[in-house]
Structures are given as structure tokens and as C-alpha cells.
Enzyme design. Structure first.
Site: not given
Length: 398
Positions: A117-119, A121
Site C-alpha cells: 500500500f502506501s509504503a 511511496k
């Protein structure tokens, strides 16, 4: 073979049938436990190849470590209790460059690849840092300089530095539970949820082109918006002249010595979901953290510049952070190049994704922790604080 009325082997392992897991429920419990490990069966993906022939080291038993006491809310539990409370799927702990513990939930193996998920980024930021080291992107240049299709959007005059630090003025909110808002449209454009009648646009770049500026100028308060990181992925593709997955494989994944191929989800026209679509093993995620701990090198080989790493882990505006909403759960934090800083004396920094995904690096303790989870709620600030307390405990114990 199972007889009439008997559960299949899949149902015996997970408590439901594979056919029960759909694009409309894959992020919900209990289906997420399986889905987060098998994203490529639900969403199109692009392959990120590892160097063939590299063999993973044997697993390190975590049983003694997870028996250790953990102080929480005035009581004492065990680390194992905390792992259960935070719906942990896998945990890798590295100390001074060596794996000292591997924890796997049932049906999770060393070869299981879990969504970040947003890790994601933070990984995308490293790829941008590599490109910056090549002299192919200018952080003061505007997004539209690299992606002209976004000239009519809020990104027309937003700089890459604004994008990297989540300081783009954008009329967009991450409302995870709203099925009709812009965030739901964004997820559908990335093929993360079923389409609806009359759904437009049909690709990430088409969606991004519709986003308009919010109040204030770019470069103001920290304003967390996932689309910024998909914009960064488009910039990387345009500046490198390669598909994101191919560039990441050649310049990050293979030099890192990753043991397993990774993959990243893509939209209908093949654009990588660099804001949240990376999937990899926990050991390989930990290797990224160790590379960052060592200032951008792995086994003596430089992957990203030391200047980029030092900027990532020491800079960032405390004022911008305090003006943002995340100060509630990380009061002394800062954000730079899509990594969070704790602001404490350890100099710890970390990547974070919804449902409990973490890559935590504590330079003072020489500790790296990679953690995958299937927390039922996308966002839970109490569990964020509990996870950070867990990492502090591991820094003391290991």
C-alpha cells in the site's frame, strides 16, 4: 480430496473459499488476509525482475523474541500479543545488517509477496532519487514540464519538491470509506475497485488531469494525497524513457540483491500504481531499509546517493508537518521525500501503508523492521502508535 459437505483445503486454511474474494471486498476482513498476499490474482500487475539464482537465507526463529514482555496501556503483554492485535502477517527484524527474527502468520511463507500500500511511496521516492542522481530530473521543475498532459490540473505549477514532500495544494481528501467521492474515483481509475456505470476517467493519468488546486499555494502545509505519488511515477517514466517497472528492476531491485521478483499493480493502460501498488516479500522489503540505513549502499554497491538519503532522513519542514493532520499521531514528526521521521533522538524514519504496512529504520540501534499486516481498518491511529511502540521495544531488545 474432500468429500461432500467437507471444506476444501483453501477454506480449511482461510475460513472462506477463494471464490468469495472479489475486487469489491478484497481490502475487507477476513478476505484481506489472503488477498493482500495474492494481489496479482485480482489486479493487473507489472513484473519487477530480481537477479536469477540468488537464494534466500534460512528463516530465523522468532519464538524467543516474541515471548518478550511488551508494556502497553499500563499493562504488560508479550510481543506475540501485540503482533496478533495488529493483525500481523509477517515481521522481519534486522540488527546490524543481519536478520535476527522472522515471524510468519499461518499460510505465509518466505516466498509470499504482500502489498505495501502506501509504503510503496517511499520505494518510489528511492527510484526518483536514483534518477535525480543521474541528473535527469530537477526537483525545482514543475510536474507539467515532464508530463504535459497535466497542464490543466493542479500539477501544472507544482514542483517535484512539492510532490515529494506532500505539499501540493490539491482539492482532494483520502476518504477511504466514501464509495462516491474523488478517492473512490481514484481507486477505480487504478483498477483497485469495480467500475460503476458511467465511470470516467478510465486511467490514472486521465484522473490526475481532473484534479484541481485547493486553497493556498503549493509549498504550504503537509497535505497527504496519494495521487501525488502516482504523478511521481509518471515523471520517472517520462524522464527515464522506460516503463517504471523496468527502470526499478534494473536500477533498484537487481542491485539491491532482492531474492524474489516483485510486482506492482497497473491501470488499464499499464501505468504503475507507484502510490500504493508495490508487492514484495518481507525480507526484500527489509533489504530496502538496510540500504537506507547504510546511506544508499548495499554490499558496497551504491544504489542511491548519500546526499539523497541524508536529505530524506534529516530534512523536511517541521512547520509544514505541524500544520497538517498527521500531527495527531506523530507530534514531533516530519516528512521528506515520502518518508516519515519520528523526530526522536534515535533518528528513526519509516515508510507506512494502510492496513498496517511498515518499514522502520532506527539508525542509532542499527535496527530495521519490515512488517506486513491485514488490519481490518485502513487507518487506525491507536494502532499506528502501538506499532511504533513495538518498534521501540524491538530496538531495546535486539
Amino acid at each position: 480430496m474432500t468429500g461432500p459437505g467437507q471444506p476444501s483445503a483453501f477454506e480449511a486454511d482461510y475460513g472462506f473459499e477463494r471464490s468469495d474474494v472479489r475486487l469489491g471486498n478484497w481490502r475487507q476482513a477476513p478476505w484481506n488476509v489472503w488477498a493482500f498476499r495474492h494481489v496479482s490474482e485480482l489486479i493487473p500487475t507489472a513484473h519487477i525482475a530480481a537477479t536469477p539464482g540468488l537464494i534466500e537465507d534460512p528463516s530465523v526463529d522468532a519464538r524467543d523474541l516474541i515471548k518478550q514482555a511488551f508494556p502497553t496501556d499500563g499493562e504488560t503483554a508479550t510481543i506475540k500479543d501485540v503482533l496478533r492485535k495488529t493483525s500481523t502477517d509477517a515481521l522481519v527484524v534486522m540488527k546490524s545488517g543481519r536478520v535476527v527474527a522472522d515471524y510468519h502468520a499461518p499460510n505465509f511463507t518466505e516466498r509470499s509477496r504482500h502489498i505495501l500500500f502506501s509504503a510503496s511511496k517511499s520505494v518510489t521516492s528511492i527510484v526518483a532519487g536514483i534518477l535525480h542522481g543521474d541528473g535527469l530530473i530537477d526537483l525545482d521543475a514543475t510536474v507539467a514540464h515532464y508530463v504535459p498532459e497535466l497542464k490543466s490540473s493542479a500539477y501544472s505549477d507544482a514542483s517535484l519538491r512539492d510532490v515529494l514532500d506532500m505539499r501540493v495544494s490539491l482539492d482532494f481528501e483520502e476518504t477511504y470509506q466514501d464509495p462516491r467521492g474523488d478517492f473512490a474515483r481514484y481507486r477505480r481509475a487504478g483498477l483497485l475497485e469495480p467500475s460503476v456505470p458511467g465511470d470516467t476517467p478510465d486511467s490514472l493519468i486521465a484522473f490526475l488531469a481532473t484534479l484541481q488546486k485547493g486553497p493556498g499555494d503549493h509549498g504550504g502545509p503537509f497535505h497527504y494525497c496519494s495521487p501525488n505519488s502516482d504523478v511521481l511515477g509518471l515523471v520517472i517514466e517520462r524522464a527515464s524513457g522506460q516503463r517504471f517497472a523496468d527502470f526499478a528492476a534494473a536500477r533498484l531491485w537487481q542491485p539491491l540483491g532482492a531474492r524474489q521478483d516483485a510486482y506492482i499493480t497497473v491501470d488499464a493502460i499499464g501505468s504503475a500504481r507507484t502510490g500504493g501498488g508495490f508487492c514484495m516479500t518481507p525480507r526484500d522489503l527489509a533489504r530496502i531499509g538496510e540500504m537506507m540505513r547504510l546511506g544508499g549502499t548495499t554490499n558496497g554497491r551504491r544504489i542511491v546517493s548519500q546526499d539523497w538519503v541524508m536529505d530524506t532522513i534529516t530534512n523536511g519542514s517541521a512547520k509544514a508537518w505541524r500544520a497538517g493532520k498527521f500531527v495527531e499521531w506523530l507530534p514531533d514528526g516530519r516528512y521528506r521525500n515520502k518518508w516519515y521521521q519520528t523526530g526522536d533522538a534515535s533518528g528513526a524514519f519509516f515508510a507506512l501503508g494502510i492496513h498496517g504496512q511498515y518499514l522502520y529504520v532506527n539508525p542509532r540501534a542499527e535496527l530495521v523492521v519490515a512488517k506486513f499486516s491485514s488490519q481490518p481498518e485502513p487507518v487506525n491511529n491507536d494502532l499506528k502508535r502501538l506499532n511504533l511502540a513495538l518498534f521501540d521495544t524491538l530496538a531495546r531488545l535486539c
